[in-house]
Scaffold this motif. Sequence first.
Motif, short mmCIF file in Angstrom:
data_model
loop_
_atom_site.label_atom_id
_atom_site.label_comp_id
_atom_site.label_asym_id
_atom_site.label_seq_id
_atom_site.Cartn_x
_atom_site.Cartn_y
_atom_site.Cartn_z
N LEU A 18 0.81 -1.22 0.00
CA LEU A 18 0.00 0.00 0.00
C LEU A 18 0.85 1.27 0.00
CD1 LEU A 18 -2.64 -0.94 2.74
CD2 LEU A 18 -2.82 -1.32 0.27
N LYS A 19 2.02 1.19 0.59
CA LYS A 19 2.80 2.40 0.86
C LYS A 19 3.01 3.30 -0.36
CE LYS A 19 5.34 1.00 5.00
NZ LYS A 19 6.68 0.76 5.60
N PRO A 20 3.40 2.75 -1.53
CA PRO A 20 3.63 3.64 -2.68
C PRO A 20 2.37 4.35 -3.16
CG PRO A 20 4.64 1.48 -3.01
CD PRO A 20 3.74 1.35 -1.84
N PHE A 21 1.19 3.83 -2.80
CA PHE A 21 -0.07 4.40 -3.27
C PHE A 21 -0.63 5.47 -2.33
CE2 PHE A 21 0.14 0.36 -5.48
CZ PHE A 21 -0.36 0.65 -6.75
N GLU A 22 0.01 5.65 -1.17
CA GLU A 22 -0.51 6.55 -0.15
C GLU A 22 -0.80 7.95 -0.70
OE1 GLU A 22 -1.14 6.51 3.17
OE2 GLU A 22 -0.52 4.50 3.77
N THR A 23 0.10 8.46 -1.52
CA THR A 23 -0.03 9.85 -1.96
C THR A 23 -0.72 10.01 -3.32
OG1 THR A 23 2.18 9.78 -2.97
CG2 THR A 23 2.03 10.53 -0.68
N VAL A 24 -1.09 8.89 -3.94
CA VAL A 24 -1.66 8.99 -5.29
C VAL A 24 -3.13 8.57 -5.34
CG1 VAL A 24 0.56 8.65 -6.40
CG2 VAL A 24 -0.89 6.66 -5.96
N CYS A 25 -3.72 8.28 -4.19
CA CYS A 25 -5.15 7.97 -4.16
C CYS A 25 -5.77 8.58 -2.91
CB CYS A 25 -5.41 6.47 -4.22
SG CYS A 25 -4.85 5.55 -2.78
N ASP A 26 -7.07 8.76 -2.94
CA ASP A 26 -7.78 9.36 -1.81
C ASP A 26 -8.21 8.32 -0.79
OD1 ASP A 26 -8.17 12.30 -2.71
OD2 ASP A 26 -8.75 11.11 -4.47
N TYR A 27 -8.53 7.13 -1.28
CA TYR A 27 -8.98 6.04 -0.41
C TYR A 27 -8.45 4.72 -0.94
CZ TYR A 27 -12.46 9.61 0.80
OH TYR A 27 -13.07 10.77 1.17
N PHE A 28 -8.27 3.77 -0.03
CA PHE A 28 -8.10 2.38 -0.41
C PHE A 28 -9.46 1.69 -0.32
CE2 PHE A 28 -3.70 2.88 1.63
CZ PHE A 28 -3.10 3.15 0.42
N LEU A 29 -9.60 0.60 -1.05
CA LEU A 29 -10.77 -0.27 -0.90
C LEU A 29 -10.27 -1.70 -0.81
CD1 LEU A 29 -14.20 -0.15 -2.71
CD2 LEU A 29 -12.96 -2.31 -2.54
N PHE A 30 -10.69 -2.41 0.22
CA PHE A 30 -10.27 -3.79 0.42
C PHE A 30 -11.43 -4.73 0.08
CE2 PHE A 30 -7.58 -1.54 3.68
CZ PHE A 30 -6.43 -1.56 2.89
N ASP A 31 -11.18 -5.59 -0.91
CA ASP A 31 -12.16 -6.55 -1.38
C ASP A 31 -11.59 -7.95 -1.20
OD1 ASP A 31 -14.44 -7.59 -2.50
OD2 ASP A 31 -14.14 -6.70 -4.48
N THR A 32 -12.44 -8.95 -1.35
CA THR A 32 -12.00 -10.34 -1.18
C THR A 32 -11.28 -10.83 -2.43
OG1 THR A 32 -13.95 -10.72 0.20
CG2 THR A 32 -12.77 -12.67 -0.62
N LYS A 33 -10.11 -11.41 -2.23
CA LYS A 33 -9.38 -11.99 -3.36
C LYS A 33 -10.11 -13.22 -3.87
CE LYS A 33 -4.70 -13.30 -4.75
NZ LYS A 33 -3.30 -13.44 -4.31
N GLY A 34 -10.37 -13.25 -5.18
CA GLY A 34 -11.10 -14.37 -5.77
C GLY A 34 -10.82 -14.47 -7.25
N LYS A 35 -11.65 -15.24 -7.96
CA LYS A 35 -11.43 -15.46 -9.38
C LYS A 35 -11.67 -14.20 -10.20
CE LYS A 35 -12.58 -20.42 -9.33
NZ LYS A 35 -13.49 -21.47 -9.86
N LEU A 36 -12.60 -13.36 -9.73
CA LEU A 36 -12.94 -12.14 -10.46
C LEU A 36 -12.30 -10.93 -9.78
CD1 LEU A 36 -16.76 -12.84 -11.01
CD2 LEU A 36 -14.91 -13.13 -12.68
N PRO A 37 -12.14 -9.82 -10.51
CA PRO A 37 -11.59 -8.61 -9.89
C PRO A 37 -12.43 -8.10 -8.73
CG PRO A 37 -11.58 -8.42 -12.27
CD PRO A 37 -12.38 -9.65 -11.94
N GLY A 38 -13.71 -8.42 -8.75
CA GLY A 38 -14.62 -8.04 -7.68
C GLY A 38 -15.92 -8.80 -7.84
N GLY A 39 -16.85 -8.60 -6.91
CA GLY A 39 -18.14 -9.25 -7.03
C GLY A 39 -18.12 -10.74 -6.79
N ASN A 40 -17.17 -11.21 -5.98
CA ASN A 40 -17.11 -12.64 -5.70
C ASN A 40 -18.11 -13.09 -4.64
OD1 ASN A 40 -14.67 -13.64 -7.33
ND2 ASN A 40 -13.84 -11.83 -6.32
N GLY A 41 -18.70 -12.12 -3.95
CA GLY A 41 -19.79 -12.42 -3.03
C GLY A 41 -19.39 -13.06 -1.71
N THR A 42 -18.11 -13.02 -1.38
CA THR A 42 -17.64 -13.61 -0.12
C THR A 42 -16.80 -12.61 0.65
OG1 THR A 42 -15.68 -14.54 -1.22
CG2 THR A 42 -17.63 -15.96 -1.05
N THR A 43 -16.76 -12.76 1.95
CA THR A 43 -15.94 -11.89 2.78
C THR A 43 -14.56 -12.50 2.99
OG1 THR A 43 -16.73 -12.92 4.82
CG2 THR A 43 -17.96 -11.01 4.02
N PHE A 44 -13.58 -11.66 3.25
CA PHE A 44 -12.29 -12.16 3.71
C PHE A 44 -12.28 -12.07 5.24
CE2 PHE A 44 -11.68 -7.63 2.82
CZ PHE A 44 -10.99 -7.17 3.92
#
Length: 218
Positions: A113-139
């Motif tokens: 995350l560290k290199p992204f601290e100054t180049v984005c306004d927020y992080f978003l944490f999603d569950t790692k899965g087969k799809l980039p998002g919308g996997n429907g499960t929690t981590f």
Amino acid sequence: MKLKICGMKYPENILEVGSLLPDYMGFIFWEKSARYFDGVIPDLPKSIKKVGVFVNASQEEIIEKITKYDLQAVQLHGQESVEFCLDLKDKINNQIEIIKVFSVDDSFDFEVLKPFETVCDYFLFDTKGKLPGGNGTTFDWKVLEKYPSSKPFFLSGGIGINEMDTVNEISKTNLPLYAIDVNSKFEIEPGLKNIQLCRDALQCVSTTCVSTDNKIKK
């Protein structure tokens, strides 16, 4: 804590959800998604920030969608680099919020995350899965106890009404949880949101409180 309702698709449903006044509303511009949006966004209350969700899109496409749909935020859900985010931030003159997504599992290394601290306004944490998002499960949200930053973040991944109690526990910690991002568990079908469930989610978010407890309960 704020609420983002993502994966909107149908104009009438968009207006119904909009009448509830969520803080953010997400529109997915990734063609492989079942919630891919290419329609017309009806007029929404100005308090709702429209978010465009992109997966490894070009800067030209992102800027075109920002202009076409009057977006207030972009969510980068692919392998976008620090340089990409920095260049995009410059091109949009810091007028649009940039939300950088990271897919999380038990072995996630927060050092990335560290290199992204100054180049984005927020992080978003999603569950790692087969799809980039919308996997429907929690981590396992216990991993967030290792979060080393003060950068506010969105929490996503399989959040439904049944997970709200745990979300509330996280909101009572010293973690900078800024918003929750809900999608599939609030749907009748992909892209069509259940209005009562969305109303319930807003009620849950509005009743969260903050304390000095700094542990996430199991």
